[in-house]
Design an enzyme around this catalytic site. Structure first.
Site, PDB file in Angstrom:
ATOM      1  N   LYS A 127       0.801  -1.220   0.000  1.00 23.04           N
ATOM      2  CA  LYS A 127       0.000   0.000   0.000  1.00 23.04           C
ATOM      3  C   LYS A 127       0.838   1.275   0.000  1.00 23.04           C
ATOM      4  O   LYS A 127       0.326   2.345  -0.302  1.00 23.04           O
ATOM      5  CB  LYS A 127      -0.982  -0.009   1.170  1.00 23.04           C
ATOM      6  CG  LYS A 127      -2.023  -1.100   1.045  1.00 23.04           C
ATOM      7  CD  LYS A 127      -2.941  -0.897  -0.163  1.00 23.04           C
ATOM      8  CE  LYS A 127      -3.990  -1.981  -0.255  1.00 23.04           C
ATOM      9  NZ  LYS A 127      -4.875  -1.824  -1.422  1.00 23.04           N
TER      10      LYS A 127
HETATM   11  N1  PMP Z   1      -3.491  -8.281   1.181  1.00 24.16           N
HETATM   12  C1  PMP Z   1      -3.556  -7.346   2.131  1.00 24.16           C
HETATM   13  C2  PMP Z   1      -3.013  -7.660   3.485  1.00 24.16           C
HETATM   14  C3  PMP Z   1      -4.137  -6.118   1.874  1.00 24.16           C
HETATM   15  O1  PMP Z   1      -4.208  -5.183   2.845  1.00 24.16           O
HETATM   16  C4  PMP Z   1      -4.679  -5.878   0.586  1.00 24.16           C
HETATM   17  C5  PMP Z   1      -5.347  -4.565   0.315  1.00 24.16           C
HETATM   18  N2  PMP Z   1      -6.713  -4.499   0.668  1.00 24.16           N
HETATM   19  C6  PMP Z   1      -4.608  -6.886  -0.390  1.00 24.16           C
HETATM   20  C7  PMP Z   1      -3.982  -8.063  -0.055  1.00 24.16           C
HETATM   21  C8  PMP Z   1      -5.186  -6.724  -1.760  1.00 24.16           C
HETATM   22  O2  PMP Z   1      -4.597  -5.710  -2.524  1.00 24.16           O
HETATM   23  P1  PMP Z   1      -5.484  -4.834  -3.472  1.00 24.16           P
HETATM   24  O3  PMP Z   1      -6.327  -3.942  -2.611  1.00 24.16           O
HETATM   25  O4  PMP Z   1      -4.513  -4.056  -4.298  1.00 24.16           O
HETATM   26  O5  PMP Z   1      -6.345  -5.724  -4.296  1.00 24.16           O
END
Ligand code: PMP
Length: 344
Positions: free
Chosen positions: A48
């Site tokens: 993130k």
């Molecule tokens: N794994 C974790 C621990 C996350 O915090 C997130 C984000 N929500 C994701 C996977 C998935 O990533 P994305 O939001 O880019 O699909």
């Protein structure tokens, strides 16, 4: 500017360029070559950081943000931490509206990183003025010079991964990648990475990972929102009860669903076999990879990249707590408690 001698102007120069590490043990008996993209090597310990930095920098470039202004988002998770980190370094206020379901640990962590946290009741509907969505929207309209990140519907979320994660993986695999396996929450990681990779080679297989209890897989297959798919589950960060605008479903070839229990055991297994202390969704993504492998989906020369989005330290009171595992009934079928503690 990144420098050769590992001295940097500030932490933000360390966002991205995360390592790709071969899974030597967990996949040793499987056909194919498997590599994990370790996003915990970002300075905020998750993928993130990429979107936090990119979205804020784009707002700066458009003249929407100047020092002292406010960044607003609705999350107690990784995005909140990354936004708080970027805000400190760049001199913004960070305001996070979070659900009262968020653990006190998480709220403390965000406060430690200087964020102002609004704790909103979890039991109200999304359109209730007290819900964290509505609180964030209200704050955005009231605070002059504020930016609402809105990661689930922000195309810059996809763009961040299109510009960084995708090119990194292409370069690291010297263009030999055949499959990408990634959890889908907002869908930004998988969509942006897939967009770049498919532009280089449209034959690369893009596999999304979804949770039982989420609507995403069914929506991908039918393009219909099926409320019957929705029920509570424990993994945080993947799957959703709405269709995120930051997911480009056309770029994803298929979704695989994984259970809370299998994903938890797999996360613990990764720590013990590879020595990689990773988050719950890294377990989920690897579980999907194991399921596909069981279906003989990979060939000897395939090069499979699996995204490990964050670090295990954020899950000490969950997946990595024997008590939590026991409380969920996850030890009923497999008795794999952590290594014994010897008391003197
Ligand atoms: N794994 C974790 C621990 C996350 O915090 C997130 C984000 N929500 C994701 C996977 C998935 O990533 P994305 O939001 O880019 O699909």
């Amino acid at each position: 500017m990144k420098q050769d001698n590992q001295v940097f102007d500030n932490l933000l120069d360390l966002v991205g360029n995360t390592p790709l590490v071969k899974l030597n043990k967990i996949a040793s008996k499987l056909k194919g070559n498997f590599y994990a993209k370790l996003e915990s090597f970002n300075p905020g310990h998750s993928s993130k950081d990429r979107i936090a930095l990119h979205i804020i920098e784009q707002a700066e470039a458009q003249g929407i943000l100047s020092p002292g202004d406010t960044i607003i988002e609705t999350t107690s998770g990784n995005t909140g931490f990354s936004l708080a980190m970027v805000s400190i370094i760049k001199g913004y206020e960070c305001v996070l509206a979070v659900s009262s379901k968020s653990s006190p640990d998480k709220i403390d962590m965000l406060k430690t990183m200087g964020a102002k946290v609004y704790v909103c009741p979890a039991h109200v509907s999304a359109d209730d003025p007290r819900s964290y969505y509505e609180v964030a929207k209200r704050l955005h309209s009231e605070i002059k010079g504020s930016v609402y990140i809105n990661q689930y519907f922000n195309q810059l979320n996809i763009d961040a991964h299109y510009k960084s994660t995708g090119p990194e993986i292409w370069k690291q695999t010297e263009g030999k990648i055949t499959h990408l396996v990634a959890c889908s929450g907002t869908g930004g990681t998988i969509s942006g990475t897939a967009k770049y990779l498919k532009e280089q080679n449209p034959n690369i297989n893009i596999i999304g990972v979804d949770a039982f209890g989420s609507v995403i897989k069914k929506y991908h297959e039918t393009r219909e929102f099926d409320e019957k798919e929705i029920y509570p589950y424990r993994i945080e960060g993947l799957g959703k009860n709405l269709i995120p605008g930051a997911t480009d479903f056309d770029l994803i070839d298929e979704f695989v669903k994984v259970t809370d229990e299998d994903s938890a055991h797999t996360a613990r297994h990764i720590a013990r076999t590879e020595g990689m202390f990773v988050g719950y969704t890294s377990g989920a993504a690897t579980q999907a990879l194991l399921q596909l492998s069981e279906q003989e989906r990979f060939k000897e020369n395939d090069l499979v990249v699996v995204i490990y989005p964050d670090h295990g330290a954020r899950y000490m009171s969950k997946v990595y707590s024997d008590k939590w595992m026991e409380d969920q009934g996850f030890f009923d079928s497999i008795n794999e408690a952590s290594a014994e503690t010897i008391q003197y």
